[in-house]
Design a protein around this motif. Sequence first.
Motif, PDB file in Angstrom:
ATOM      1  N   SER A  99      -2.925   8.224  -4.819  1.00 24.46           N
ATOM      2  CA  SER A  99      -1.694   8.225  -4.027  1.00 24.46           C
ATOM      3  C   SER A  99      -1.900   8.719  -2.597  1.00 24.46           C
ATOM      4  N   VAL A 100      -2.945   9.517  -2.354  1.00 23.47           N
ATOM      5  CA  VAL A 100      -3.191  10.018  -1.003  1.00 23.47           C
ATOM      6  C   VAL A 100      -3.507   8.870  -0.047  1.00 23.47           C
ATOM      7  N   GLU A 102      -1.955   5.881  -0.374  1.00 23.32           N
ATOM      8  CA  GLU A 102      -0.839   4.950  -0.475  1.00 23.32           C
ATOM      9  C   GLU A 102       0.355   5.429   0.345  1.00 23.32           C
ATOM     10  N   ASN A 103       1.345   4.556   0.500  1.00 21.06           N
ATOM     11  CA  ASN A 103       2.534   4.907   1.279  1.00 21.06           C
ATOM     12  C   ASN A 103       3.353   6.012   0.620  1.00 21.06           C
ATOM     13  N   THR A 104       3.054   6.294  -0.654  1.00 20.58           N
ATOM     14  CA  THR A 104       3.769   7.365  -1.369  1.00 20.58           C
ATOM     15  C   THR A 104       3.096   8.721  -1.188  1.00 20.58           C
ATOM     16  N   ALA A 105       2.047   8.782  -0.355  1.00 23.82           N
ATOM     17  CA  ALA A 105       1.312  10.039  -0.165  1.00 23.82           C
ATOM     18  C   ALA A 105       2.255  11.154   0.287  1.00 23.82           C
ATOM     19  N   THR A 122       0.375  13.935  -5.236  1.00 24.80           N
ATOM     20  CA  THR A 122      -0.807  13.751  -4.390  1.00 24.80           C
ATOM     21  C   THR A 122      -1.788  14.895  -4.585  1.00 24.80           C
ATOM     22  N   LYS A 173      -0.611   9.264   5.515  1.00 23.74           N
ATOM     23  CA  LYS A 173      -1.465   8.947   4.376  1.00 23.74           C
ATOM     24  C   LYS A 173      -2.901   8.905   4.879  1.00 23.74           C
ATOM     25  N   SER A 206      -6.081   6.879   5.481  1.00 24.47           N
ATOM     26  CA  SER A 206      -6.401   5.458   5.601  1.00 24.47           C
ATOM     27  C   SER A 206      -7.836   5.156   5.182  1.00 24.47           C
ATOM     28  N   LYS A 248       3.272   3.687   8.348  1.00 27.43           N
ATOM     29  CA  LYS A 248       2.482   4.807   7.857  1.00 27.43           C
ATOM     30  C   LYS A 248       1.440   5.212   8.888  1.00 27.43           C
TER      31      LYS A 248
END
Length: 400
Positions: free
Chosen positions: A316-317, A319-322, A76, A334, A336, A2
Motif C-alpha cells: 500500500s505504500v 499505492e494511492n491508498t498510502a 501502510t 506515496k 513511487s 499523488k
Amino acid sequence: MKMGILLVLACASFLVPVSKAQDASLNITELTTKNMDFAMNLYRKISSYHDKNIFFSPLCISTAFATLSMGAEGLTREEIIKGLNLNLLERDGQPELIPELFQQLQGNITLNGELQLDQGTALFVRLDFEVEKTFGDQIKKFFNADIQNIDFANAKASKATINDYIKRMTGDRVMEAVSDIDPFTQLMLINTIFFQGKWELPFDPKHTENDRFHVDKYNLVQVPMMFREDKYYHASDNSLKVKVLRLPYEGDIAMLILLPNKGVDYTSIDDEISAEHFLGWVKQLKKTKLEVQVPKFKMDQSYAMHKILPHLGIASVFENTANLSGLSREQGLKVSEVLHKAVIEVDEKGTRAAAVTVTGMTGYSLPTSFVVNRPFFFFIYHEITNSLLFMGRVIDPTKM
C-alpha cells in the motif's frame, strides 16, 4: 494527483574481521534473526526472476523502510513492519522499540573501532515541502538522518547533488545511483551503507592463477582463482548437501561461503536458506588446516524494489491508498520508486562492497581442500550480533 516519494538505497562494502566485544542483548539478537529471514525471503523473490548473479544489502533495505515506517500510519505501517518480518518484535505502547533496536544494532556493530562500517540516511525534500517535526526529530535521533531542501524542478542540479552525496557516503563505489529525477518529486529518502575490510588471512597475489569455474554442466569460464593454505573454520551440512567456509576479516566481520556439493543444483538450496540454518552453520564450524581456492569477482547490481517488495506484502505504500500522514500533512503522498544499488569487489586483500536445524551437520574430519569452482552463495555478517550486512550468489564470476 499523488505526490511521489523516491527511495534510493545505495550499498558498498569493503569487508573486515572479528574481535570480541560485549554480548549483544536478546532484543538485538531477535532483530538480526528476523532481518536475516527477511533477507532470505527477499533473495528468493529476486532469484525467481533470473538465474544470474545476485548481490544486495538486507540491512540497507530494512533500515530504509524502518525509517519510513516512522512516518507511516495504519495499514501502510502494518504492512511495512510485517513485510520486514519485524511484527513479532512490536510491543503495545512502545512505538519506538524497533527504531531503538536498529540504533542499538548500529552501536554494537561499530563498537569495535577497527571496523569501518558507515551507514547514512538522508531526506532530500522539495523546497517548500514540510516534514512533520516529530518525524524529523525521530529519524534524526534513531538514524542520525539529515534533512535537506532541494529544488527538484532543476532536475540536473538535484540529480548531481544526490549522486554526489551517495558517492561520498559509499567511498566512491556507487556511481550514478539516480539516473533521472521527475521534477514533481516531493521527497527522496536515501540510505547508504559502506563497508571496507581486509582479510585476516590475505591471499598472496603471486599464488593467484586462472582456473576453470563450472557455471553449469555445459559452460566453463576461466577466472582468477586465489589460493591460500592455512587453518580455516568450515563445516558440512549433509542434509542440504552443502559445504560451509568462513573467511574472516580484520575486525568483527566475516564472509560465509555456502558451496553446494558437486552435482547438486544450487537452485535446490534456495528454499532451504534460512536464519535457522545460517545460525546452525556458524555454530558447527570447526577449525582445521585447509587449502582454499576462491575466485576473485566484482558485482554491480541494481533492483527496482517497488516491483519486488509488494510480493512480500509491502504494497500500500506504493499505492494511492498510502498513509504517510506521520511524515507530512501534505495530501496524496506515496512512494513511487525504491531503487537499490549494491556493488562488491573481492580480491586478495579483502572485500570492497557498497544492502538451527543441526541434524546431519558435522565438522570436516580432515579435508584437504575447499575449492570454490562452481556456483555458490555468500553472506557478509557481523559475528557478534549475527547481523547480515550483505548477501548474494555467484553464478558466473566473470559477469558483473
